[in-house]
Design a protein around this motif. Structure first.
Motif, short mmCIF file in Angstrom:
data_model
loop_
_atom_site.label_atom_id
_atom_site.label_comp_id
_atom_site.label_asym_id
_atom_site.label_seq_id
_atom_site.Cartn_x
_atom_site.Cartn_y
_atom_site.Cartn_z
N PRO A 209 0.83 -1.21 0.00
CA PRO A 209 0.00 0.00 0.00
C PRO A 209 0.87 1.25 0.00
O PRO A 209 1.86 1.34 0.74
CB PRO A 209 -0.79 -0.12 1.31
N ASN A 387 -2.20 -5.23 3.22
CA ASN A 387 -3.41 -5.03 2.42
C ASN A 387 -4.67 -5.39 3.20
O ASN A 387 -5.70 -4.71 3.08
CB ASN A 387 -3.33 -5.86 1.14
N ARG A 390 -5.38 -2.63 5.46
CA ARG A 390 -5.93 -1.52 4.69
C ARG A 390 -7.44 -1.71 4.48
O ARG A 390 -8.23 -0.77 4.59
CB ARG A 390 -5.20 -1.45 3.35
#
Length: 404
Positions: A209, A387, A390
């Protein structure tokens, strides 16, 4: 990864939110019912009777009229002119409709996050399978190299056996990784709600990210505005507040207009028009304390929903802070994994060169290979954690649909 989910998630949401759609429709119908109590009510009736009347007694004998017919066709209109209770009841039904819509949004937000996480699992296992394949190819290359060295007397059978053992171990791990890919694909297909015969083609890969971690205060402000759970609970508080106001409104006088117009006579072709128009004021006086009981009950419901609002706020706060902590840690782990992978590749390069030049045993080379395998695994886990964190942060902030 959200590009693929954006194409497929509506199929899943259609299944997951079907119940909520029906609840929304039920709430909308209830709102229409409450609105109907405030609008004009019109009805029509017709009646035809054959009857007699008692006229009294003459000489001790009862006397009645001869049978006669009466035909009556009439239209009736009633209209609430003022009723604070009905008005607040209708507003409460509108707020209840908003609650149902927010609950559906909550399911949508959670479902999209779940689908995204399942998709990340498939990508992680696919990356793991690719890494295992690369490891197997590397082991094959080195086993071939060791055997060549052994045939020239520059390596031992133990060196060959050591690497061949590691090769077979890595082959087994490759098969497990392939199985995990197919298994998680089935889980993803089930989450998406599509046919199990659909062949999923992965078009993405795990990437680090790039967006910065938001400031906690800013993220909290966004979460309190966007989270559908928060909106739903605020609407529940509003429903309870309006319901309490509706019950209190029963103490107030109410006005209602009523009227009818029709034709009446002893035959259909021998009738005259009549009408009745009036306004009724109802003034509550005493109902045995029932109204006060309902007010107390409604007030308690309001207090309960306000307490639940505090609970939801704390839950959202905890989820957001946890997501921020997890994402911060995941990014740091990813940075360390990148450094570890770079160091492992350097170690393997040096070990191969040392083995080639110094004809040492393969233990150093074997250890370097093991370090590389572990570093690749750490890198994949780091990418997945970053991820997944996120996605969890986006869910905590109510912004899953904005993920790219």
């Amino acid at each position: 990864f959200m590009r693929t989910c954006a194409i497929l998630h509506p199929l899943h949401l259609e299944l997951e939110t079907a119940l909520y759609k029906e609840r929304i429709e039920a709430a909308r119908s209830a709102s229409r019912t409450q609105l109907g109590a405030l609008l004009p009510n019109v009805s029509g009736s017709s009646k035809f009777t054959n009857q007699t009347f008692f006229l009294g007694t003459i000489g001790g004998a009862p006397v009645r009229t001869q049978p006669f017919d009466i035909a009556d066709a009439r239209g009736t209109l009633s209209q609430s002119l003022f009723s604070w209770s009905l008005i607040e009841r209708w507003r409460a039904s509108r707020a209840a409709l908003a609650v149902s819509e927010r609950e559906a949004d909550t399911t949508k937000n959670d479902t999209m996050a779940t689908v995204a996480l399942h998709y990340m699992e498939v990508l992680r296992n696919a990356e793991t399978a690719n890494a295992r394949t690369a490891n197997v190819d590397l082991y094959k290359e080195l086993v071939s190299f060791i055997k060549t060295r052994q045939s020239g007397g520059m390596a031992t059978g133990l060196d060959t056996a050591r690497l061949e053992t590691q090769l077979e171990n890595e082959r087994q791990r490759l098969e497990l990784a392939k199985s995990d890919v197919e298994r998680t694909k089935l889980i993803l297909i089930n989450a998406l709600g599509v046919n199990f015969d659909v062949k999923l083609v992965l078009t993405d890969e795990l990437k680090a990210p790039e967006e910065p971690i938001p400031v906690q205060e800013d993220a909290m402000e966004v979460a309190l505005v966007n989270r559908p759970e928060m909106k739903a609970q605020e609407q529940r508080v509003q429903v309870s507040r309006l319901s309490l106001s509706s019950v209190k409104g029963e103490r107030l006088p109410s006005l209602q207009a009523q009227g009818d117009y029709g034709l009446i006579g002893n035959q259909v072709n021998n009738s005259t028009s009549t009408y009745n128009v009036g306004v009724t004021m109802s003034i509550p006086v005493f109902d045995g304390g029932q109204r006060e009981g309902r007010i107390g009950e409604s007030r308690s419901h309001l207090l309960q929903e306000e307490i639940k609002l505090d609970v939801v706020t704390r839950q959202i706060t905890m989820e957001l802070r946890e997501a921020l902590v997890t994402l911060t840690s995941a990014k740091e782990q990813l940075r360390i994994a990148k450094d570890g992978l770079k160091a492992a590749m350097t170690e393997l390069q040096l070990a191969r060169e040392r083995f080639r030049l110094l004809s040492s045993n393969s233990l150093e080379l074997s250890n370097a290979l093991f370090s590389l395998v572990r570093a690749r695994d750490n890198m994949i886990d780091g990418l997945f954690r970053a991820n997944a964190s996120r996605v969890n942060l986006a869910r905590a902030m109510g912004q899953v649909e904005e993920l790219r």
